[in-house]
Design a protein around this motif. Structure first.
Motif, PDB file in Angstrom:
ATOM      1  N   ARG A  81       0.973  -1.170  -0.013  1.00  0.00           N
ATOM      2  CA  ARG A  81      -0.003  -0.106  -0.057  1.00  0.00           C
ATOM      3  C   ARG A  81       0.866   1.119   0.086  1.00  0.00           C
ATOM      4  O   ARG A  81       0.530   2.174  -0.699  1.00  0.00           O
ATOM      5  CB  ARG A  81      -1.017   0.009   1.092  1.00  0.00           C
ATOM      6  N   ALA A  82       1.891   1.256   0.950  1.00  0.00           N
ATOM      7  CA  ALA A  82       2.945   2.489   0.797  1.00  0.00           C
ATOM      8  C   ALA A  82       3.484   2.505  -0.513  1.00  0.00           C
ATOM      9  O   ALA A  82       3.726   3.711  -0.866  1.00  0.00           O
ATOM     10  CB  ALA A  82       4.058   2.216   2.131  1.00  0.00           C
ATOM     11  N   GLU A  83       3.965   1.403  -1.066  1.00  0.00           N
ATOM     12  CA  GLU A  83       4.524   1.542  -2.258  1.00  0.00           C
ATOM     13  C   GLU A  83       3.572   2.469  -3.474  1.00  0.00           C
ATOM     14  O   GLU A  83       3.962   3.182  -4.132  1.00  0.00           O
ATOM     15  CB  GLU A  83       4.902   0.299  -2.856  1.00  0.00           C
ATOM     16  N   LEU A  84       2.368   1.828  -3.447  1.00  0.00           N
ATOM     17  CA  LEU A  84       1.430   2.170  -4.241  1.00  0.00           C
ATOM     18  C   LEU A  84       1.079   3.818  -4.061  1.00  0.00           C
ATOM     19  O   LEU A  84       0.735   4.606  -4.987  1.00  0.00           O
ATOM     20  CB  LEU A  84       0.030   1.399  -4.374  1.00  0.00           C
TER      21      LEU A  84
ATOM     22  N   ASP B 224      -0.515   0.976 -14.199  1.00  0.00           N
ATOM     23  CA  ASP B 224       0.658   0.690 -15.024  1.00  0.00           C
ATOM     24  C   ASP B 224       1.862   0.980 -14.451  1.00  0.00           C
ATOM     25  O   ASP B 224       2.885   0.145 -14.748  1.00  0.00           O
ATOM     26  CB  ASP B 224       0.367   1.337 -16.463  1.00  0.00           C
ATOM     27  N   GLU B 225       2.068   1.985 -13.785  1.00  0.00           N
ATOM     28  CA  GLU B 225       3.435   2.184 -13.327  1.00  0.00           C
ATOM     29  C   GLU B 225       3.823   1.176 -12.219  1.00  0.00           C
ATOM     30  O   GLU B 225       5.038   1.138 -12.084  1.00  0.00           O
ATOM     31  CB  GLU B 225       3.521   3.810 -12.521  1.00  0.00           C
ATOM     32  N   ALA B 226       2.566   0.829 -11.327  1.00  0.00           N
ATOM     33  CA  ALA B 226       3.031  -0.220 -10.448  1.00  0.00           C
ATOM     34  C   ALA B 226       3.173  -1.733 -10.746  1.00  0.00           C
ATOM     35  O   ALA B 226       3.788  -2.585 -10.358  1.00  0.00           O
ATOM     36  CB  ALA B 226       2.030  -0.280  -9.416  1.00  0.00           C
ATOM     37  N   GLY B 227       2.971  -1.929 -12.348  1.00  0.00           N
ATOM     38  CA  GLY B 227       3.231  -3.233 -12.938  1.00  0.00           C
ATOM     39  C   GLY B 227       1.998  -4.090 -12.606  1.00  0.00           C
ATOM     40  O   GLY B 227       2.171  -5.220 -12.670  1.00  0.00           O
TER      41      GLY B 227
ATOM     42  N   HIS C  84      -6.751  -2.645  -2.800  1.00  0.00           N
ATOM     43  CA  HIS C  84      -5.943  -1.980  -1.575  1.00  0.00           C
ATOM     44  C   HIS C  84      -6.749  -0.575  -1.297  1.00  0.00           C
ATOM     45  O   HIS C  84      -6.552   0.040  -0.349  1.00  0.00           O
ATOM     46  CB  HIS C  84      -4.529  -1.513  -2.124  1.00  0.00           C
ATOM     47  N   PHE C  85      -7.406   0.130  -2.519  1.00  0.00           N
ATOM     48  CA  PHE C  85      -7.923   1.446  -2.245  1.00  0.00           C
ATOM     49  C   PHE C  85      -9.205   1.462  -3.146  1.00  0.00           C
ATOM     50  O   PHE C  85      -9.298   0.730  -3.985  1.00  0.00           O
ATOM     51  CB  PHE C  85      -7.193   2.482  -2.878  1.00  0.00           C
TER      52      PHE C  85
ATOM     53  N   GLU D 254      -5.395   9.788   1.724  1.00  0.00           N
ATOM     54  CA  GLU D 254      -4.259   9.259   2.673  1.00  0.00           C
ATOM     55  C   GLU D 254      -3.042   9.758   2.339  1.00  0.00           C
ATOM     56  O   GLU D 254      -2.496  10.159   3.443  1.00  0.00           O
ATOM     57  CB  GLU D 254      -4.302   7.828   2.162  1.00  0.00           C
ATOM     58  N   ILE D 255      -2.602  10.452   1.332  1.00  0.00           N
ATOM     59  CA  ILE D 255      -1.492  11.122   0.852  1.00  0.00           C
ATOM     60  C   ILE D 255      -1.246  12.221   1.650  1.00  0.00           C
ATOM     61  O   ILE D 255      -0.412  12.438   2.297  1.00  0.00           O
ATOM     62  CB  ILE D 255      -1.018  11.106  -0.515  1.00  0.00           C
TER      63      ILE D 255
END
Length: 211
Positions: free
Chosen positions: A25-28, A51-54, A63-64, A73-74
């Motif tokens: 989740r933190a990575e996303l 796409d950026e997360a693959g 996750h969201f 969240e950010i």
């Protein structure tokens, strides 16, 4: 003024072996923050983030619930942590100048550590002001502003800072010159954030004219 930064995201090869769901989740969220800051929130789609997360777009919804939830969240994490640390500084510092020193130093630390979140807030906070569900953006922003203003006014009353300048205007000068540094500062660039903060404070207190 809009602040744009190049998109800097995590690796596209997914989560490292053994890492948990919270790490993913933190990575996303880091990926989303980079895209929101670089392209703009409205211009970034769920597919862009996936796409950026693959991953597939549908996998993001594990996750969201939405792109908006990611934005919440950010921003909540960024503003909450900032207010928490500023509050600690105000509580623990010995005098108004030390408060202001540490507020400036921590601001540059935040720019160094989370430039995407800083740029996102700079870009989007004006548009989000007054929007339903985003009331906390203005509320937390006002609490942060009051901490800076209390330091400036306390310094004026004690004779540490000049009394012939307007504290609110001074705060705006400091706020904009500090946070807009995110436009050009690079974590791996020539200047370390500690050096930038030191130089900034030197100019702030001493000016440009030679003694």
């Amino acid at each position: 003024m809009a602040v744009r930064r190049p998109v800097r995201t995590a690796a596209r090869n997914g989560t490292r072996a053994g890492s948990g769901g919270s790490d993913r989740r933190a990575e996303l969220l880091q990926i989303a923050a980079g895209l929101f800051a670089g392209r703009g929130y409205a211009q970034t789609t769920v597919r862009d983030i996936a796409d950026e997360a693959g991953i597939l777009s549908g996998s993001l919804y594990h996750h969201f619930s939405s792109k908006e939830q990611m934005l919440h969240e950010i921003l909540q994490d960024f503003l909450g942590r900032l207010l928490e640390r500023f509050t600690e500084i105000e509580r623990d510092a010995q005098d108004p100048r030390q408060v202001l020193d540490q507020l400036v130093q921590h601001s540059f630390t935040v720019i160094h550590e989370t430039p995407e979140a800083v740029a996102l807030y700079q870009n989007e906070s004006g548009a989000l002001s007054g929007q339903p569900g985003f009331e906390y953006v203005d509320q937390l922003g006002r609490k942060i502003e009051k901490i800076w203003l209390r330091a400036l006014t306390a310094g004026q009353k004690s004779g540490v800072f000049r009394a012939d300048v307007d504290a609110s205007l001074t705060y705006r000068f400091i706020r904009d010159t500090v946070w807009c540094t995110v436009r050009w500062y690079r974590p791996r660039g020539r200047f370390r954030h500690e050096a930038v903060a030191e130089q900034y404070l030197r100019v702030l207190y001493g000016g440009l004219t030679a003694p």
